[in-house]
Write a protein that holds these residues in place. Structure first.
Motif, mmCIF file in Angstrom:
data_model
loop_
_atom_site.group_PDB
_atom_site.id
_atom_site.type_symbol
_atom_site.label_atom_id
_atom_site.label_comp_id
_atom_site.label_asym_id
_atom_site.label_seq_id
_atom_site.Cartn_x
_atom_site.Cartn_y
_atom_site.Cartn_z
ATOM 1 N N GLY A 29 46.563 47.498 43.879
ATOM 2 C CA GLY A 29 46.065 46.121 43.780
ATOM 3 C C GLY A 29 47.081 45.128 44.317
ATOM 4 O O GLY A 29 48.224 45.473 44.618
ATOM 5 N N GLN A 30 46.651 43.877 44.423
ATOM 6 C CA GLN A 30 47.447 42.838 45.077
ATOM 7 C C GLN A 30 48.489 42.200 44.167
ATOM 8 O O GLN A 30 49.428 41.580 44.659
ATOM 9 N N ARG A 58 39.051 46.041 37.668
ATOM 10 C CA ARG A 58 39.488 44.658 37.857
ATOM 11 C C ARG A 58 38.823 44.138 39.131
ATOM 12 O O ARG A 58 38.722 44.858 40.124
ATOM 13 N N SER A 102 38.372 40.942 42.055
ATOM 14 C CA SER A 102 39.055 39.767 42.623
ATOM 15 C C SER A 102 38.049 38.769 43.165
ATOM 16 O O SER A 102 36.988 39.161 43.664
ATOM 17 N N GLY A 118 42.839 38.089 40.882
ATOM 18 C CA GLY A 118 42.378 39.396 40.381
ATOM 19 C C GLY A 118 42.190 39.275 38.889
ATOM 20 O O GLY A 118 43.127 38.946 38.163
ATOM 21 N N VAL A 145 39.211 46.951 42.000
ATOM 22 C CA VAL A 145 40.196 48.022 41.787
ATOM 23 C C VAL A 145 39.741 48.820 40.565
ATOM 24 O O VAL A 145 39.531 48.250 39.490
#
Ligand code: FAD
Length: 378
Positions: free
Chosen positions: A45-46, A213, A215, A252, A299
């Protein structure tokens, strides 16, 4: 193929990468085994939330140290590791945690409704307890993982560890095409940790679950986007968390719940993950008018939790095998990596990290703290 090194690290998530990096900086030869792409397990993830606030004061103190190390590391590698945008927490638990933060020297403060609107203009009108921690922020996960992976390229073996076993004073690691001979093996394989540890004679009481999750895009540009934990129930759902993309174009967001899995990873009702994703969209609809509620990225991840709490973590050591397990580890990764490196070099697990210390257990001393309000992923 055969490899020999002082230390084998199994798993190239944030914990394995930081541990390997710290050990190699101390002059140890290191081999990192990774079955997939580095940083795409639980560390995918980011972004992640960096927050000081915890129920266990030991975790607050460790977070203070970790924040300092993230800062030093930003200077070292020349990328921002944690944003300076702060961490906003809504709900009564946030207010009750404030004295613990102040005791640890964290400059967090209570906010009124106008100040909340000022620090997070994306949020709808909010009335209730709110705490802002200017030292919190969003961890830029991809930049961190890629900087570490670059530094460890020569140490990486891109294969799955099938088994490890003791051999004299050291241990042997076996993958499909490699036999590794090492003085110490550190298992930080996320969802794979408990099985590998059990094979090496160490029982780790990990509870396995799956999490989602989602975003969302920020509608209009913002020049500050703090992380959010909402335990207030003001907008309906409780236990909501969100962290910003490095360029602040996305948020997110997830509900803290996860779907329980059996030890072998089987999930009885996989559609519940879809329900949690829908609930994230519903929260954005009701609470965050500054976001476009159309999901932008998703995610799905395993989560590994210890029985004493969602922020629980511990290190086990038996002879040449060291094991780490827990949840919500990203923010503390520099100090966990340091503790693992210390365990390897000294042969002893640092005090707070031994399993009997139950690091991260929700405190019973602070009556009224509702651990479930912030159950989980942040
Ligand atoms: C959606 C989500 C949001 C989160 N939010 C936060 C947050 O805001 N703040 C926070 O601090 N924490 C957060 N967490 C928790 C945090 O991300 C994890 O605790 C952390 O990333 C765990 O890192 P790790 O290195 O231990 O495990 P992982 O990242 O899972 O790494 C383990 C690696 O081991 C590899 N592996 C497994 N088995 C084997 C094998 N047999 N051989 C070789 N390799 C193997 C895997 O492929 C994987 O790459 C969140 C987690 C999720 C899922």
């Amino acid at each position: 193929m055969s490899v020999t090194s002082d230390v084998a690290v199994i798993g190239a998530g944030i914990i394995g990468l930081l541990t390997a990096y710290q050990l190699s900086r101390q002059g140890h030869s290191v081999t990192v085994y990774e079955t997939g792409r580095p940083g795409y397990g639980q560390s995918a993830g980011q972004s992640r939330i960096f927050r000081h606030a915890h129920d266990d004061p030991r975790l607050i103190r460790l977070a203070v140290r970790a924040r300092e190390q993230w800062r030093e590391w930003s200077d070292d590698i020349g990328v921002t590791t944690v944003s300076d945008d702060g961490a906003l927490a809504l709900g009564d638990t946030a207010g009750r945690r404030l004295p613990l933060l102040r005791d640890a020297g964290v400059a967090a403060e209570s906010l009124d409704s106008d100040a909340v609107a000022d620090v997070l203009p994306l949020l709808g009108a909010y009335e209730g307890a709110a705490v802002f921690d200017p030292g919190g922020g969003s961890i830029h996960t991809r930049a961190v993982i890629s900087a570490l992976t670059d530094r460890l390229t020569d140490s990486l073996v891109g294969e799955q560890v099938i088994v490890l076993h003791r051999d004299g004073d050291g241990a042997v690691v076996r993958t499909p095409t490699t036999r590794g001979s090492h003085g110490t093996v550190v298992i930080c394989a996320g969802r794979g940790t408990a099985a590998l540890a059990r094979g090496a004679g160490i029982t780790v009481p990990v509870l396995l679950g799956a999490h989602v999750r989602v975003s969302f895009s920020v509608r209009d540009g913002v020049n500050r986007l703090p992380t959010l934990q909402d335990g207030s129930g003001h907008f309906g759902a409780t236990g909501v968390y969100a962290a910003a993309y490095p360029d602040r174009s996305g948020y997110g967001l997830g509900l803290s719940e996860h779907v329980d899995a059996h030890d072998d990873g089987a999930i009885d009702d996989g559609s519940r993950l879809g329900g949690l994703a829908d609930a994230a969209v519903g929260y954005v609809d009701s609470a965050l008018p500054g976001l476009d509620p159309t999901p932008r990225e998703i995610v799905h991840c395993w989560v590994t939790t210890l029985p004493w709490g969602d922020d629980g973590m511990a290190i086990w050591r038996e002879g040449p095998v060291v094991v780490v397990a827990g949840h919500n580890l990203f923010k503390h990764a520099p100090v966990i990596g340091e503790a693992l490196a210390q365990t390897v070099t000294s042969g002893a697990v640092p005090y707070d990290f031994t399993p009997d210390q139950r690091l991260g257990a929700a405190s019973t001393e602070h009556a009224g703290v509702n651990a479930n309000e912030y159950r989980s992923i942040t």
